[in-house]
Design an enzyme around this catalytic site. Structure first.
Site, short mmCIF file in Angstrom:
data_model
loop_
_atom_site.label_atom_id
_atom_site.label_comp_id
_atom_site.label_asym_id
_atom_site.label_seq_id
_atom_site.Cartn_x
_atom_site.Cartn_y
_atom_site.Cartn_z
N GLU A 1 12.73 6.58 4.41
CA GLU A 1 14.04 6.80 5.02
C GLU A 1 13.93 7.59 6.32
O GLU A 1 14.65 7.32 7.28
CB GLU A 1 15.01 7.49 4.06
CG GLU A 1 16.39 7.61 4.67
CD GLU A 1 17.50 7.80 3.66
OE1 GLU A 1 18.66 7.89 4.11
OE2 GLU A 1 17.23 7.83 2.44
N GLY B 1 22.29 6.23 6.99
CA GLY B 1 21.84 5.38 5.90
C GLY B 1 22.97 4.88 5.03
O GLY B 1 23.88 5.64 4.69
N HIS C 1 7.35 0.49 -5.82
CA HIS C 1 6.12 1.27 -5.83
C HIS C 1 5.01 0.37 -6.37
O HIS C 1 5.04 -0.05 -7.52
CB HIS C 1 6.31 2.54 -6.66
CG HIS C 1 7.47 3.35 -6.19
ND1 HIS C 1 7.46 4.03 -5.00
CD2 HIS C 1 8.70 3.54 -6.72
CE1 HIS C 1 8.62 4.63 -4.82
NE2 HIS C 1 9.40 4.33 -5.86
N ARG D 1 1.34 0.79 -5.96
CA ARG D 1 0.15 1.44 -6.51
C ARG D 1 0.28 2.94 -6.31
O ARG D 1 1.04 3.38 -5.46
CB ARG D 1 -1.12 0.90 -5.89
CG ARG D 1 -1.52 1.50 -4.59
CD ARG D 1 -2.94 1.17 -4.09
NE ARG D 1 -3.32 -0.21 -4.22
CZ ARG D 1 -4.30 -0.65 -5.03
NH1 ARG D 1 -5.01 0.19 -5.75
NH2 ARG D 1 -4.59 -1.93 -5.11
N SER D 2 -0.48 3.69 -7.08
CA SER D 2 -0.41 5.14 -6.95
C SER D 2 -1.38 5.62 -5.87
O SER D 2 -2.33 4.94 -5.52
CB SER D 2 -0.74 5.80 -8.29
OG SER D 2 -2.05 5.45 -8.70
N HIS E 1 16.58 -6.47 11.24
CA HIS E 1 17.84 -6.86 11.87
C HIS E 1 18.40 -5.67 12.63
O HIS E 1 18.49 -4.57 12.07
CB HIS E 1 18.84 -7.31 10.79
CG HIS E 1 20.25 -7.40 11.26
ND1 HIS E 1 20.70 -8.41 12.07
CD2 HIS E 1 21.31 -6.58 11.04
CE1 HIS E 1 22.00 -8.21 12.32
NE2 HIS E 1 22.39 -7.10 11.71
N GLY F 1 21.81 -5.06 14.56
CA GLY F 1 23.12 -5.59 14.93
C GLY F 1 24.03 -4.51 15.48
O GLY F 1 23.64 -3.35 15.59
#
Length: 141
Positions: free
Chosen positions: A64, A83, A90, A92-93, A107, A109
Protein backbone atom coordinates in the site's frame (compact mmCIF):
# COMPACT_ATOMS: atom_id res chain seq x y z
CA UNK A 1 7.21 7.11 -21.84
CA UNK A 2 6.69 8.08 -18.22
CA UNK A 3 3.33 8.03 -16.44
CA UNK A 4 4.31 10.65 -13.89
CA UNK A 5 2.44 13.94 -13.65
CA UNK A 6 4.53 15.22 -10.72
CA UNK A 7 8.26 15.43 -10.28
CA UNK A 8 9.63 13.51 -7.29
CA UNK A 9 13.01 12.06 -6.43
CA UNK A 10 13.82 8.93 -4.47
CA UNK A 11 15.31 11.18 -1.80
CA UNK A 12 12.13 13.26 -1.52
CA UNK A 13 9.94 10.15 -1.24
CA UNK A 14 12.18 8.75 1.49
CA UNK A 15 12.01 12.05 3.39
CA UNK A 16 8.23 11.68 3.34
CA UNK A 17 8.54 8.32 5.12
CA UNK A 18 9.99 9.90 8.25
CA UNK A 19 7.90 9.54 11.43
CA UNK A 20 5.47 7.13 9.77
CA UNK A 21 4.67 3.42 9.85
CA UNK A 22 6.95 3.10 6.81
CA UNK A 23 9.94 4.33 8.80
CA UNK A 24 9.01 2.13 11.78
CA UNK A 25 9.02 -0.94 9.50
CA UNK A 26 12.31 0.05 7.83
CA UNK A 27 10.87 0.72 4.37
CA UNK A 28 12.96 2.56 1.82
CA UNK A 29 12.11 3.71 -1.71
CA UNK A 30 14.88 2.58 -4.04
CA UNK A 31 13.87 3.33 -7.64
CA UNK A 32 11.38 5.45 -9.55
CA UNK A 33 10.85 3.60 -12.84
CA UNK A 34 9.08 4.98 -15.92
CA UNK A 35 6.06 2.85 -14.97
CA UNK A 36 6.26 2.37 -11.23
CA UNK A 37 8.05 2.65 -7.90
CA UNK A 38 10.23 0.09 -6.10
CA UNK A 39 11.21 -0.13 -2.46
CA UNK A 40 12.55 -2.49 0.16
CA UNK A 41 11.66 -3.60 3.66
CA UNK A 42 13.76 -5.76 5.99
CA UNK A 43 12.55 -9.08 7.30
CA UNK A 44 13.47 -8.58 10.94
CA UNK A 45 11.96 -8.23 14.41
CA UNK A 46 9.83 -5.27 13.22
CA UNK A 47 8.18 -7.16 10.35
CA UNK A 48 7.84 -10.81 11.39
CA UNK A 49 5.02 -12.62 13.14
CA UNK A 50 5.54 -14.95 16.15
CA UNK A 51 6.63 -17.87 13.93
CA UNK A 52 9.42 -15.57 12.64
CA UNK A 53 7.96 -15.42 9.13
CA UNK A 54 7.34 -12.13 7.35
CA UNK A 55 3.99 -10.88 8.64
CA UNK A 56 1.31 -10.66 5.96
CA UNK A 57 0.29 -7.28 7.31
CA UNK A 58 3.84 -5.98 6.83
CA UNK A 59 3.72 -7.13 3.20
CA UNK A 60 0.41 -5.33 2.73
CA UNK A 61 1.83 -2.20 4.38
CA UNK A 62 4.74 -2.23 1.90
CA UNK A 63 2.37 -2.80 -1.02
CA UNK A 64 0.00 0.00 0.00
CA UNK A 65 2.84 2.40 0.72
CA UNK A 66 4.52 1.91 -2.67
CA UNK A 67 1.20 1.96 -4.54
CA UNK A 68 0.01 5.09 -2.74
CA UNK A 69 3.22 6.98 -3.45
CA UNK A 70 3.08 5.97 -7.10
CA UNK A 71 -0.61 6.87 -7.42
CA UNK A 72 -0.04 10.34 -6.05
CA UNK A 73 2.87 10.89 -8.44
CA UNK A 74 0.66 9.79 -11.36
CA UNK A 75 -2.38 11.98 -10.64
CA UNK A 76 -2.92 15.42 -12.11
CA UNK A 77 -1.81 18.49 -10.14
CA UNK A 78 -4.74 19.67 -8.01
CA UNK A 79 -5.69 16.05 -7.24
CA UNK A 80 -4.57 13.45 -4.72
CA UNK A 81 -5.19 9.73 -4.24
CA UNK A 82 -6.46 7.72 -1.29
CA UNK A 83 -6.85 3.98 -0.91
CA UNK A 84 -10.20 2.32 -1.63
CA UNK A 85 -9.31 -1.36 -1.48
CA UNK A 86 -6.28 -3.62 -1.25
CA UNK A 87 -5.96 -7.37 -1.52
CA UNK A 88 -2.96 -9.64 -1.21
CA UNK A 89 -2.06 -13.21 -1.97
CA UNK A 90 0.83 -14.50 0.11
CA UNK A 91 2.77 -16.92 -2.08
CA UNK A 92 5.77 -17.93 0.02
CA UNK A 93 7.31 -17.04 3.35
CA UNK A 94 10.42 -14.98 3.96
CA UNK A 95 12.47 -15.35 7.13
CA UNK A 96 15.42 -12.98 6.66
CA UNK A 97 17.00 -10.45 4.35
CA UNK A 98 15.12 -7.82 2.41
CA UNK A 99 11.93 -8.01 0.43
CA UNK A 100 11.55 -5.74 -2.58
CA UNK A 101 8.23 -4.47 -3.85
CA UNK A 102 7.46 -2.91 -7.21
CA UNK A 103 4.22 -1.01 -7.79
CA UNK A 104 3.15 -0.93 -11.45
CA UNK A 105 0.13 0.84 -12.87
CA UNK A 106 -2.68 -1.29 -14.29
CA UNK A 107 -5.14 1.59 -14.80
CA UNK A 108 -4.75 5.35 -14.37
CA UNK A 109 -8.09 7.07 -14.77
CA UNK A 110 -9.68 10.37 -13.79
CA UNK A 111 -11.52 8.94 -10.78
CA UNK A 112 -9.68 5.69 -9.95
CA UNK A 113 -6.31 4.06 -10.33
CA UNK A 114 -5.38 0.38 -10.00
CA UNK A 115 -1.86 -0.72 -9.08
CA UNK A 116 -0.28 -4.18 -8.96
CA UNK A 117 2.47 -4.63 -6.40
CA UNK A 118 4.78 -7.64 -6.60
CA UNK A 119 6.94 -8.37 -3.56
CA UNK A 120 9.99 -10.58 -4.04
CA UNK A 121 12.52 -12.03 -1.60
CA UNK A 122 16.24 -11.40 -2.00
CA UNK A 123 16.52 -14.54 -4.15
CA UNK A 124 14.01 -13.15 -6.66
CA UNK A 125 11.14 -15.42 -5.59
CA UNK A 126 7.58 -14.10 -5.37
CA UNK A 127 6.50 -13.57 -1.76
CA UNK A 128 3.28 -11.62 -2.24
CA UNK A 129 1.19 -10.16 -5.03
CA UNK A 130 -1.19 -7.36 -4.22
CA UNK A 131 -3.69 -5.15 -6.05
CA UNK A 132 -4.48 -1.67 -4.78
CA UNK A 133 -7.41 0.47 -5.93
CA UNK A 134 -7.07 4.21 -5.34
CA UNK A 135 -9.68 6.96 -5.50
CA UNK A 136 -8.59 10.17 -7.21
CA UNK A 137 -9.90 13.20 -5.29
CA UNK A 138 -9.84 16.91 -6.01
CA UNK A 139 -7.92 19.11 -3.58
CA UNK A 140 -10.77 21.62 -3.95
CA UNK A 141 -13.37 19.37 -2.30
Amino acid sequence: MTIWKRDFTVEALNLGLRNTLCEALGMEVTVIHDDGVSGTMPVDSRTVQPMRLLHGGASVALAESLGSMAANMACEPGSYCVGLEINANHIRSATSGLVTGKARAIHIGRSTQIWEINIMDDKGRMVCISRLTMAVKSQNS
